[in-house]
Design an enzyme around this catalytic site. Structure first.
Site, PDB file in Angstrom:
ATOM      1  N   CYS A   1       1.132  -1.105   0.041  1.00 43.07           N
ATOM      2  CA  CYS A   1      -0.151   0.202  -0.044  1.00 43.07           C
ATOM      3  C   CYS A   1       0.976   1.180   0.036  1.00 43.07           C
ATOM      4  CB  CYS A   1      -1.045  -0.151   1.339  1.00 43.07           C
ATOM      5  SG  CYS A   1      -0.320   0.446   2.859  1.00 43.07           S
TER       6      CYS A   1
ATOM      7  N   ASN B   1       2.564   1.413   4.124  1.00 43.39           N
ATOM      8  CA  ASN B   1       2.599   0.177   4.952  1.00 43.39           C
ATOM      9  C   ASN B   1       2.365   0.380   6.436  1.00 43.39           C
ATOM     10  OD1 ASN B   1       5.767  -1.846   5.438  1.00 43.39           O
ATOM     11  ND2 ASN B   1       3.790  -2.459   4.829  1.00 43.39           N
TER      12      ASN B   1
ATOM     13  N   CYS C   1      -1.340   0.757   7.038  1.00 46.09           N
ATOM     14  CA  CYS C   1      -2.939   0.498   7.585  1.00 46.09           C
ATOM     15  C   CYS C   1      -3.205  -0.856   6.669  1.00 46.09           C
ATOM     16  CB  CYS C   1      -3.849   1.691   7.104  1.00 46.09           C
ATOM     17  SG  CYS C   1      -3.435   3.192   7.862  1.00 46.09           S
ATOM     18  N   ARG C   2      -3.371  -0.784   5.352  1.00 41.17           N
ATOM     19  CA  ARG C   2      -3.952  -1.803   4.566  1.00 41.17           C
ATOM     20  C   ARG C   2      -3.037  -3.041   4.396  1.00 41.17           C
ATOM     21  NH1 ARG C   2      -5.496   1.983  -0.412  1.00 41.17           N
ATOM     22  NH2 ARG C   2      -3.468   2.775   0.108  1.00 41.17           N
ATOM     23  N   SER C   3      -1.717  -2.919   4.105  1.00 39.93           N
ATOM     24  CA  SER C   3      -0.721  -3.673   3.755  1.00 39.93           C
ATOM     25  C   SER C   3      -0.342  -4.762   4.954  1.00 39.93           C
ATOM     26  CB  SER C   3       0.375  -3.510   2.957  1.00 39.93           C
ATOM     27  OG  SER C   3       1.222  -2.405   3.668  1.00 39.93           O
TER      28      SER C   3
ATOM     29  N   ASP D   1      -8.111   3.753   1.436  1.00 36.16           N
ATOM     30  CA  ASP D   1      -7.226   3.839   2.548  1.00 36.16           C
ATOM     31  C   ASP D   1      -8.154   4.497   3.709  1.00 36.16           C
ATOM     32  OD1 ASP D   1      -5.279   4.737   4.224  1.00 36.16           O
ATOM     33  OD2 ASP D   1      -4.058   5.668   2.425  1.00 36.16           O
TER      34      ASP D   1
END
Length: 149
Positions: A3, A6, A8-10, A117
């Protein structure tokens, strides 16, 4: 799993997929296309969201996505189209480009759907992202396990 920052999402995607695969056969990692959070732990809201579901991502640390990762990983899942373009820009070969996929293409093949995001939003955004990534990583894990039997 890639993401922007690096945090939140990933990290959520990394934790989810790693929890679904045998650790002795698979290595799952994550990185960001930006360098702002290198060495830092994931956003506390991501940590809390994962923890609610029995996954500990608190030991992860932010990394920067570099071209050398194309040689280290067989699959590179990106969270959105912007990060897809950034990663593809670093790819030097067709083989490298073929490794890169939008993670939600597992749920919506060919629709180019982004994982939103959640960084600037509320906790419910993290919960929503978790659910999307949970579904996508279920599919990915089944495919990977089937390939490696």
């Amino acid at each position: 799993m890639v993401c922007l920052g690096n945090i939140c999402r990933s990290p959520l995607a990394e934790g989810l997929l790693a929890s679904k695969l045998p650790k002795e056969k698979f290595f799952v990692d994550s990185a960001g296309t930006g360098e702002w959070h290198v060495g830092k732990k994931p956003d506390q809201r991501s940590i809390d969201t994962a923890f609610k579901h029995g996954i500990d991502i608190s030991k992860q640390r932010g990394k920067h996505f570099t071209a050398k990762l194309f040689d280290e990983f067989d699959y590179i899942y990106v969270m959105d189209n912007s990060n897809y373009n950034d990663v593809i820009f670093l790819a030097k070969t067709a083989e490298h480009r073929a490794k890169v996929k939008l993670i939600l293409d597992e749920l919506f093949p060919g629709d180019n759907v982004d994982v939103p995001d959640p960084y600037y939003g509320l906790q419910n955004g993290f919960d929503m992202v978790y659910e999307m990534l949970n579904e996508a990583t279920d599919i990915i894990a089944k495919k990977l396990i089937a390939k490696n039997l």
